[in-house]
Scaffold this motif. Structure first.
Motif, mmCIF file in Angstrom:
data_model
loop_
_atom_site.group_PDB
_atom_site.id
_atom_site.type_symbol
_atom_site.label_atom_id
_atom_site.label_comp_id
_atom_site.label_asym_id
_atom_site.label_seq_id
_atom_site.Cartn_x
_atom_site.Cartn_y
_atom_site.Cartn_z
ATOM 1 N N ARG A 146 0.826 -1.216 0.000
ATOM 2 C CA ARG A 146 0.000 0.000 0.000
ATOM 3 C C ARG A 146 0.860 1.266 0.000
ATOM 4 N NH1 ARG A 146 -4.375 1.952 4.553
ATOM 5 N NH2 ARG A 146 -4.938 3.866 3.480
ATOM 6 N N TRP A 147 1.936 1.277 0.779
ATOM 7 C CA TRP A 147 2.748 2.475 0.938
ATOM 8 C C TRP A 147 4.120 2.369 0.282
ATOM 9 C CZ3 TRP A 147 -0.337 6.111 2.339
ATOM 10 C CH2 TRP A 147 -1.399 5.836 3.189
ATOM 11 N N LEU A 148 4.594 1.133 0.077
ATOM 12 C CA LEU A 148 5.930 0.915 -0.461
ATOM 13 C C LEU A 148 5.922 -0.140 -1.551
ATOM 14 C CD1 LEU A 148 7.944 0.549 2.877
ATOM 15 C CD2 LEU A 148 8.027 2.515 1.342
ATOM 16 N N ARG A 149 6.935 -0.092 -2.381
ATOM 17 C CA ARG A 149 7.185 -1.197 -3.297
ATOM 18 C C ARG A 149 8.688 -1.492 -3.236
ATOM 19 N NH1 ARG A 149 4.601 2.212 -6.713
ATOM 20 N NH2 ARG A 149 5.973 3.899 -7.246
ATOM 21 N N LEU A 150 9.008 -2.772 -3.389
ATOM 22 C CA LEU A 150 10.394 -3.200 -3.403
ATOM 23 C C LEU A 150 10.794 -3.397 -4.861
ATOM 24 C CD1 LEU A 150 12.914 -4.064 -1.842
ATOM 25 C CD2 LEU A 150 11.948 -6.368 -1.717
ATOM 26 N N ARG A 151 11.884 -2.762 -5.262
ATOM 27 C CA ARG A 151 12.303 -2.776 -6.664
ATOM 28 C C ARG A 151 13.716 -3.349 -6.787
ATOM 29 N NH1 ARG A 151 8.494 -0.787 -10.354
ATOM 30 N NH2 ARG A 151 9.877 0.705 -11.281
ATOM 31 N N TYR A 170 15.980 -1.870 -3.743
ATOM 32 C CA TYR A 170 15.661 -0.666 -2.986
ATOM 33 C C TYR A 170 14.158 -0.518 -2.849
ATOM 34 C CZ TYR A 170 15.463 0.918 -7.839
ATOM 35 O OH TYR A 170 15.199 1.020 -9.168
ATOM 36 N N ALA A 171 13.762 0.305 -1.894
ATOM 37 C CA ALA A 171 12.352 0.573 -1.645
ATOM 38 C C ALA A 171 11.968 1.896 -2.296
ATOM 39 C CB ALA A 171 12.082 0.642 -0.147
ATOM 40 N N GLU A 172 10.726 1.957 -2.764
ATOM 41 C CA GLU A 172 10.159 3.193 -3.291
ATOM 42 C C GLU A 172 8.880 3.495 -2.524
ATOM 43 O OE1 GLU A 172 11.277 3.328 -8.019
ATOM 44 O OE2 GLU A 172 9.294 2.657 -7.448
ATOM 45 N N ARG A 173 8.652 4.752 -2.262
ATOM 46 C CA ARG A 173 7.381 5.193 -1.698
ATOM 47 C C ARG A 173 6.358 5.237 -2.819
ATOM 48 N NH1 ARG A 173 6.431 5.296 3.615
ATOM 49 N NH2 ARG A 173 8.144 6.177 4.785
ATOM 50 N N ASN A 174 5.126 4.844 -2.529
ATOM 51 C CA ASN A 174 4.063 4.922 -3.526
ATOM 52 C C ASN A 174 3.534 6.344 -3.699
ATOM 53 O OD1 ASN A 174 4.275 2.187 -3.999
ATOM 54 N ND2 ASN A 174 2.622 1.654 -2.606
ATOM 55 N N ASN A 175 3.766 7.202 -2.716
ATOM 56 C CA ASN A 175 3.365 8.605 -2.871
ATOM 57 C C ASN A 175 4.514 9.354 -3.534
ATOM 58 O OD1 ASN A 175 4.937 8.405 -0.370
ATOM 59 N ND2 ASN A 175 4.462 10.568 -0.099
ATOM 60 N N PRO A 176 4.220 10.121 -4.554
ATOM 61 C CA PRO A 176 5.296 10.776 -5.306
ATOM 62 C C PRO A 176 5.941 11.952 -4.582
ATOM 63 C CG PRO A 176 3.171 11.432 -6.168
ATOM 64 C CD PRO A 176 2.908 10.378 -5.118
ATOM 65 N N GLY A 177 5.351 12.419 -3.480
ATOM 66 C CA GLY A 177 5.841 13.635 -2.837
ATOM 67 C C GLY A 177 6.933 13.459 -1.821
ATOM 68 N N PRO A 220 18.019 12.694 0.052
ATOM 69 C CA PRO A 220 17.549 11.323 0.231
ATOM 70 C C PRO A 220 17.547 10.910 1.705
ATOM 71 C CG PRO A 220 19.781 11.324 -0.650
ATOM 72 C CD PRO A 220 19.329 12.753 -0.617
ATOM 73 N N SER A 221 16.548 10.109 2.084
ATOM 74 C CA SER A 221 16.483 9.630 3.463
ATOM 75 C C SER A 221 17.527 8.553 3.719
ATOM 76 C CB SER A 221 15.088 9.108 3.796
ATOM 77 O OG SER A 221 14.759 8.011 2.963
ATOM 78 N N SER A 222 17.764 7.704 2.740
ATOM 79 C CA SER A 222 18.760 6.640 2.818
ATOM 80 C C SER A 222 19.068 6.223 1.387
ATOM 81 C CB SER A 222 18.213 5.455 3.628
ATOM 82 O OG SER A 222 19.143 4.400 3.655
ATOM 83 N N ASN A 251 14.480 5.514 -2.664
ATOM 84 C CA ASN A 251 14.479 6.718 -3.496
ATOM 85 C C ASN A 251 13.750 7.873 -2.810
ATOM 86 O OD1 ASN A 251 11.800 5.889 -3.716
ATOM 87 N ND2 ASN A 251 11.681 6.372 -5.901
ATOM 88 N N GLU A 252 13.320 7.682 -1.571
ATOM 89 C CA GLU A 252 12.560 8.705 -0.854
ATOM 90 C C GLU A 252 13.394 9.972 -0.647
ATOM 91 O OE1 GLU A 252 9.771 8.584 2.958
ATOM 92 O OE2 GLU A 252 11.875 8.301 3.472
#
Length: 188
Positions: free
Chosen positions: A22-27, A34-41, A114-116, A121-122
């Protein structure tokens, strides 16, 4: 400098989704996961200092680290159904009031990064809240149980170190936030 020659060989490999939540995807791209946030902001951290010169911190339990944490007020940008296109500045005002009970007259952008960068990619934006006024108790939304701490700015760093010794998880970005507060003139 020719950055092309310094990139890993598989940096441009096709991207694949390993998991979609719901909030993240693993790519994965090549050998990199790495993890991506599903919200673009991305996310926003709010640098908030009360008229009494107290820095606002929030305390909450974070399941991912299995510990209580001390954080600055923060939140996701565009995570609400009717707010997908909100800016970091609008999200900062919303999250500040929700978490701490303080409203501000204006916010200003300070810095982002970047957070990490090796794991996600957040992008996190630091935003300074100005002219705070207490309007409620705060504490977060119905899914949160946030405790608000108002710590004199001159004692904030030492207070964070003491909380770490007490077993709290302290995000190192808090010390960057304190530096941003003390050096606001650098950022306009």
């Amino acid at each position: 400098m020719n950055d092309i020659n310094r990139k890993p060989e598989d940096a441009s490999a096709p991207e694949e989704t390993l998991y979609q939540g719901r909030w993240l995807r693993l790519r994965r791209r090549g050998r990199w996961e790495y993890a991506e946030r599903n919200n673009p902001g991305g996310a926003v951290i709010i640098l908030a200092v009360t008229p009494e010169d107290n820095v606002l911190f929030v305390e909450q339990y974070r399941v991912a680290v299995q510990r209580f944490t001390i954080e600055m007020p923060a939140g996701l940008v565009g995570d609400l159904a009717d707010q997908q296109h909100e800016s970091a500045l609008i999200a900062a005002q919303r999250e500040l009031e929700e978490e701490t009970g303080y409203r501000c007259s204006r916010v200003s952008f300070v810095h982002e990064g970047p957070s990490s960068s090796g794991m996600s990619n957040e992008i996190i934006a630091f935003v300074r809240a100005h002219d705070l006024v207490k309007v409620s108790d705060g504490g977060g939304d119905v899914t949160e149980n946030i405790v608000v701490h108002e710590i004199p700015r001159s004692e904030a760093g030492a207070w964070l170190v003491a909380r770490a010794k007490d077993g709290y998880s302290i995000d190192p970005k808090l010390f960057a936030g304190l530096w941003f507060i003390e050096h606001a003139e650098v950022f306009g």
